[in-house]
Every structure is written in C-alpha cells, then in structure tokens.
Design a protein around this motif. Structure first.
Motif, PDB file in Angstrom:
ATOM      1  N   GLY A  69      55.466  44.188  12.831  1.00 60.23           N
ATOM      2  CA  GLY A  69      54.281  45.023  12.689  1.00 60.23           C
ATOM      3  C   GLY A  69      54.019  45.859  13.920  1.00 60.23           C
ATOM      4  O   GLY A  69      53.623  47.033  13.831  1.00 60.23           O
ATOM      5  N   LEU A  70      54.239  45.272  15.092  1.00 57.53           N
ATOM      6  CA  LEU A  70      54.054  46.003  16.347  1.00 57.53           C
ATOM      7  C   LEU A  70      55.028  47.172  16.440  1.00 57.53           C
ATOM      8  O   LEU A  70      54.645  48.306  16.773  1.00 57.53           O
ATOM      9  N   LEU A  71      56.276  46.927  16.098  1.00 64.70           N
ATOM     10  CA  LEU A  71      57.285  47.998  16.120  1.00 64.70           C
ATOM     11  C   LEU A  71      57.003  49.028  15.033  1.00 64.70           C
ATOM     12  O   LEU A  71      57.212  50.230  15.230  1.00 64.70           O
ATOM     13  N   GLY A 115      57.228  51.530   3.034  1.00 62.57           N
ATOM     14  CA  GLY A 115      56.530  50.342   3.524  1.00 62.57           C
ATOM     15  C   GLY A 115      56.519  49.223   2.493  1.00 62.57           C
ATOM     16  O   GLY A 115      56.754  48.048   2.830  1.00 62.57           O
ATOM     17  N   ILE A 116      56.245  49.554   1.243  1.00 59.94           N
ATOM     18  CA  ILE A 116      56.245  48.542   0.177  1.00 59.94           C
ATOM     19  C   ILE A 116      57.655  48.017  -0.058  1.00 59.94           C
ATOM     20  O   ILE A 116      57.866  46.799  -0.212  1.00 59.94           O
ATOM     21  N   ALA A 117      58.649  48.907  -0.039  1.00 58.94           N
ATOM     22  CA  ALA A 117      60.038  48.487  -0.279  1.00 58.94           C
ATOM     23  C   ALA A 117      60.531  47.529   0.801  1.00 58.94           C
ATOM     24  O   ALA A 117      61.385  46.672   0.524  1.00 58.94           O
ATOM     25  N   LEU A 118      60.026  47.637   2.015  1.00 61.78           N
ATOM     26  CA  LEU A 118      60.488  46.778   3.104  1.00 61.78           C
ATOM     27  C   LEU A 118      60.097  45.314   2.911  1.00 61.78           C
ATOM     28  O   LEU A 118      60.657  44.433   3.574  1.00 61.78           O
ATOM     29  N   PHE A 119      59.152  45.037   2.017  1.00 60.39           N
ATOM     30  CA  PHE A 119      58.805  43.643   1.729  1.00 60.39           C
ATOM     31  C   PHE A 119      59.805  42.995   0.772  1.00 60.39           C
ATOM     32  O   PHE A 119      59.930  41.767   0.743  1.00 60.39           O
ATOM     33  N   VAL A 120      60.506  43.806  -0.016  1.00 61.05           N
ATOM     34  CA  VAL A 120      61.394  43.264  -1.047  1.00 61.05           C
ATOM     35  C   VAL A 120      62.527  42.425  -0.448  1.00 61.05           C
ATOM     36  O   VAL A 120      62.818  41.329  -0.956  1.00 61.05           O
ATOM     37  N   PRO A 121      63.211  42.867   0.639  1.00 65.34           N
ATOM     38  CA  PRO A 121      64.263  42.016   1.212  1.00 65.34           C
ATOM     39  C   PRO A 121      63.759  40.635   1.636  1.00 65.34           C
ATOM     40  O   PRO A 121      64.479  39.640   1.507  1.00 65.34           O
ATOM     41  N   CYS A 122      62.522  40.564   2.104  1.00 63.83           N
ATOM     42  CA  CYS A 122      61.946  39.283   2.496  1.00 63.83           C
ATOM     43  C   CYS A 122      61.797  38.369   1.285  1.00 63.83           C
ATOM     44  O   CYS A 122      62.120  37.171   1.347  1.00 63.83           O
ATOM     45  N   PHE A 123      61.304  38.924   0.180  1.00 67.73           N
ATOM     46  CA  PHE A 123      61.127  38.118  -1.031  1.00 67.73           C
ATOM     47  C   PHE A 123      62.478  37.658  -1.579  1.00 67.73           C
ATOM     48  O   PHE A 123      62.635  36.507  -1.990  1.00 67.73           O
ATOM     49  N   VAL A 124      63.463  38.560  -1.572  1.00 68.27           N
ATOM     50  CA  VAL A 124      64.792  38.211  -2.098  1.00 68.27           C
ATOM     51  C   VAL A 124      65.461  37.169  -1.212  1.00 68.27           C
ATOM     52  O   VAL A 124      66.043  36.187  -1.701  1.00 68.27           O
ATOM     53  N   ALA A 125      65.383  37.352   0.113  1.00 68.85           N
ATOM     54  CA  ALA A 125      65.993  36.395   1.036  1.00 68.85           C
ATOM     55  C   ALA A 125      65.364  35.013   0.911  1.00 68.85           C
ATOM     56  O   ALA A 125      66.033  33.996   1.119  1.00 68.85           O
ATOM     57  N   VAL A 130      61.455  38.556   7.647  1.00 67.39           N
ATOM     58  CA  VAL A 130      60.011  38.722   7.861  1.00 67.39           C
ATOM     59  C   VAL A 130      59.738  39.773   8.934  1.00 67.39           C
ATOM     60  O   VAL A 130      58.707  40.460   8.892  1.00 67.39           O
ATOM     61  N   ILE A 131      60.660  39.925   9.885  1.00 70.59           N
ATOM     62  CA  ILE A 131      60.499  40.990  10.881  1.00 70.59           C
ATOM     63  C   ILE A 131      60.602  42.355  10.205  1.00 70.59           C
ATOM     64  O   ILE A 131      59.802  43.266  10.467  1.00 70.59           O
ATOM     65  N   VAL A 132      61.572  42.507   9.294  1.00 70.34           N
ATOM     66  CA  VAL A 132      61.711  43.757   8.538  1.00 70.34           C
ATOM     67  C   VAL A 132      60.454  44.011   7.705  1.00 70.34           C
ATOM     68  O   VAL A 132      59.930  45.134   7.666  1.00 70.34           O
ATOM     69  N   ALA A 133      59.951  42.952   7.052  1.00 68.72           N
ATOM     70  CA  ALA A 133      58.722  43.099   6.260  1.00 68.72           C
ATOM     71  C   ALA A 133      57.548  43.499   7.138  1.00 68.72           C
ATOM     72  O   ALA A 133      56.649  44.229   6.692  1.00 68.72           O
ATOM     73  N   GLY A 134      57.555  43.040   8.394  1.00 70.05           N
ATOM     74  CA  GLY A 134      56.472  43.383   9.306  1.00 70.05           C
ATOM     75  C   GLY A 134      56.328  44.875   9.530  1.00 70.05           C
ATOM     76  O   GLY A 134      55.216  45.374   9.752  1.00 70.05           O
ATOM     77  N   PHE A 135      57.442  45.611   9.473  1.00 70.83           N
ATOM     78  CA  PHE A 135      57.369  47.067   9.603  1.00 70.83           C
ATOM     79  C   PHE A 135      56.556  47.682   8.470  1.00 70.83           C
ATOM     80  O   PHE A 135      55.932  48.730   8.645  1.00 70.83           O
TER      81      PHE A 135
END
Length: 419
Positions: free
Chosen positions: A262-264, A285-295, A308-313
């Motif tokens: 989120g900071l980055l 921004g919404i799409a960046l949460f999908v890898p977290c859910f799939v992983a 979760v770091i990717v989702a933080g963006f």
C-alpha cells in the motif's frame, strides 16, 4: 508528488492531516480491544466496529450540512470537535461505562464522514486540477504507511496506560491538525443558499454521482467488487487457520505485508492515473487483488507474502483514482454531498458483504469463496477496463495553466479548462 509538495498551501494541509490520520489509525482497533477487555465478549467488541460504520446511513444528510459552510473552517471545527469527543474516554472505568465507548465510536463515525466530505471540497479549492492525483497520492501514501504501525501503537498505548494515554494522544493529534489547517490560506466564497427543497438538495450528490457516465461506471464497478470483497474479512481468518495452520494473530503479519504494498502503491498511484486515466487505474487496482485470492487457493507462505504485497498496491490505486475523478468532475458547491453519497453507496454494500461473508465461511470451504471472489473481481475489473476511454490519460488532455503560489500559500490561479 514533488510538484504538489512544493506548494506551501498543500504542505500546510498535508502536515495537518498527518496528525489527524495518525490519531485515526490508532483509534478504532484500540476501542474494540477496550470493549473486549471490559466485557470479554467478541461480539460486543465487533459491535464497536459496527458503531463506527452505522452513521454512514446519514451520509447524504451530513454531506448537505458540509456544503452549507466554507470548507476550511468547517474542517477545522470538525477536527477540534473530534478532540473534544475523545475527552469522554477519560470517564471510562468499568463495564458500566460501555455506553461511553459506543458513543465515542458513533461520534468518530460521524466525524470521519464530515472530515472526508469537507476535505475533498478543500482539496478541490486548494489544488489545481492537474495536481489532484498527486495530492491524493501523497495523502494515501501517509495513510497506507500509518496502517503499518498505527493500530499496533494504539493497542500498545491502551495496554500500557489503560486508555487515558490513547485518549490524550488522540486529542493531541486532532487538535494539532485543527491548528495547522487553520493556518492554511485559501479564498473561499460563502456558499449561496439554494431555493430548492432541502430533501432535493440532500439527494443532489447522489444524482450527480450517478448522472455522470464516468462516475456511474466507476461506482458500478466498485459496487460489483465490494459485494464479494467484504468476504475477505472472514475468509482470511479461515485461510490463516485452516490453510496456513497459524494462529489468528498471524493475520496481522499479512496485513503489515499488505501495508508495504500500500505504501508503494501510494507513491506510484499518481503516475498510474496520469498514464492510463482514472477508470483504468481503478480497474488495475481491483485486478491486483485477484492474484492474492488465486494464490490463497494453495496456502503456502512463499505465495502468501508476495501476493498480499501485490494486492497492497491495489487499494491506493483505487482510492486515488476514484477521489481524483470525483474531485475533477464535481462542482465545488456539490463536493460535500457527492463525497458523502459515494461513502454511503460503497460502505452499505461492504457492510452487508462482511456480514454475509461471516455466515458463508461457516457453511462452505473458504477456497470456494476465494474462487467466487476471484471471478467477480475479474468481472468488475473487466467492466471498468471496457469503459477506460471515458477518462483518457492526462497526456491526452489540455495542458493546465501554471499556478503561482503567492505569499504564505494563498494561490492566485487561472482556472484551466474543464477536462
């Protein structure tokens, strides 16, 4: 971001909001812990969060109130009032004083809506249009950074002082914020009373929000995502417990990792908005949460932390783009009502999703919910991406007229054309 931080007017606003956001970041979790400590009840502790969210039902009316006053003095008064509200915490001693904690939680919820509505209007008054994304990005960087430490500091302060230290530091944060922002120089015209019925005025923000094609699509896409995103409040407790086989407190470690992203994300959000436009930025921004859910379907720590770091963006990308679009598209006299209407339209579905998710996670495997969340979030991102041409990149827009700050921060501005 450097361009907006070079402006004396924004530096005053930024400094003041740093103190208020610090107080906010410590408050909510610590209040819930306080209730848990007094009662031993998880349900009553959770009800503290509900008390904070409950005032959202009055958001359109609160936005109407905000639009009847000049932004800076209203924001200063609200921050000062928040400090006074926290003095009630000094009277809490035992379970019989539980009502005081809930009263403070409700008042904080009201304060949050009023501060958000008046702040969005003030940013529009102070910052030229071509720097709105940078201003929102700078504020989100601070907010995301405070997520890393604020809740832990608040919890630790409560544990070490029994609550009076939490109240004192919170009051200091809000009072310093009010004092600093009161020094901001900005020329604001006195709002002109409308001849329309007050009920018509209350609904004006929602009509504007849904009447503009770009904002309507952004709102719709966000609501689609939020209808399942709220499940994550319960799903990730199950992920940590049943998937990673870790204690519930380990979720705090993952949240801290998300805060790094989120900071980055806050630091790069303005660049993204300029590069692809607001609607496309929200889609990304919404799409960046999908890898977290799939992983999370195959629970492993080596997958959990990077995902979760990717989702933080994603979160600052969504917020910065959404705020910039709303500020750019909304007349100044309507900012309070539009901002409050947006809060209501997003917080309502989110609250329902959180409650529904808490029931579903007890009935079905959390992996099934993650699949549903991944599919719906992908649909939301695709829907928004399809409408990205409604908000083209800033490189395709007219070049703004340069602003020259004068004196101690009062800008003399030639209004650029509508983008």
């Amino acid at each position: 971001m450097r361009a907006v931080l070079r402006r004396p007017d924004f530096r005053w606003l930024f400094a003041g909001l740093f103190f208020s956001m610090t107080a906010e970041s410590m408050l909510v979790l610590a209040l819930a812990i306080w209730v848990k400590d007094l009662t031993g009840s998880d349900g009553l502790a959770g009800a503290t969060i509900l008390a904070v969210v409950a005032p959202i039902m009055f958001a359109p009316l609160l936005g109407y109130v905000v639009d009847r006053f000049r932004r800076r003095p209203f924001l200063v008064a609200t921050l000062a009032g928040s400090a006074v509200m926290l003095t009630l915490l000094l009277a809490v001693h035992d379970r019989g004083d539980l009502w005081i904690l809930y009263t403070v939680a409700v008042c904080y919820g009201l304060s949050y809506i009023l501060v958000s509505a008046s702040l969005n209007g003030l940013i529009k008054e102070v910052i030229p249009e071509h720097l709105l994304a940078e201003a929102n990005g700078a504020l989100q960087t601070v907010r995301q950074g405070l997520r890393l430490a604020g809740p832990l500091v608040g919890a630790g302060l409560y544990a070490s002082t029994g609550g009076w230290g939490l109240a004192a530091l919170g009051m200091a944060g809000f009072l310093i914020a009010a004092l600093v922002i009161s020094m901001l120089k900005v020329r604001e015209a006195k709002p002109v009373p409308s001849e329309l019925h007050w009920l018509t005025e209350v609904g004006a923000g929602l009509r504007h929000l849904t009447g503009d094609p770009a904002m309507r699509r952004t709102l719709t896409g966000n609501v689609i995502a939020i209808l399942v995103f709220g499940f994550s409040e319960s799903v990730f407790f199950a992920f940590v417990d049943e998937g990673l086989h870790r204690p519930p407190a380990f979720l705090g470690v993952l949240i801290s990792a998300q805060g790094v992203g989120g900071l980055l994300g806050g630091l790069t959000a303005a660049w993204l908005v300029r590069r692809v436009g607001e609607i496309a930025s929200v889609a990304i921004g919404i799409a960046l949460f999908v890898p977290c859910f799939v992983a999370s379907l195959t629970p492993h720590l080596w997958l959990a932390f990077p995902s979760v770091i990717v989702a933080g963006f994603g979160l600052p990308y969504i917020i910065v783009a959404w705020m910039t679009l709303m500020q750019r598209k909304t007349p100044g006299e309507l900012m309070g009502r539009t901002s409050a209407a947006m809060d209501a339209m997003l917080s309502g579905p989110q609250t329902l999703a959180i409650g529904f998710g808490a029931l579903l996670v007890e009935a079905v495997d959390f992996r099934l919910l993650l699949i549903v969340m991944s599919v719906v979030m992908t649909v939301s991102a695709a829907y928004l991406w399809a409408g990205r041409r409604l908000t083209p990149p800033s490189g395709e827009l007219a070049q703004p007229v340069q602003d020259e700050p004068v004196g101690d921060g009062g800008p003399v501005r030639q209004r650029e054309g509508v983008v």
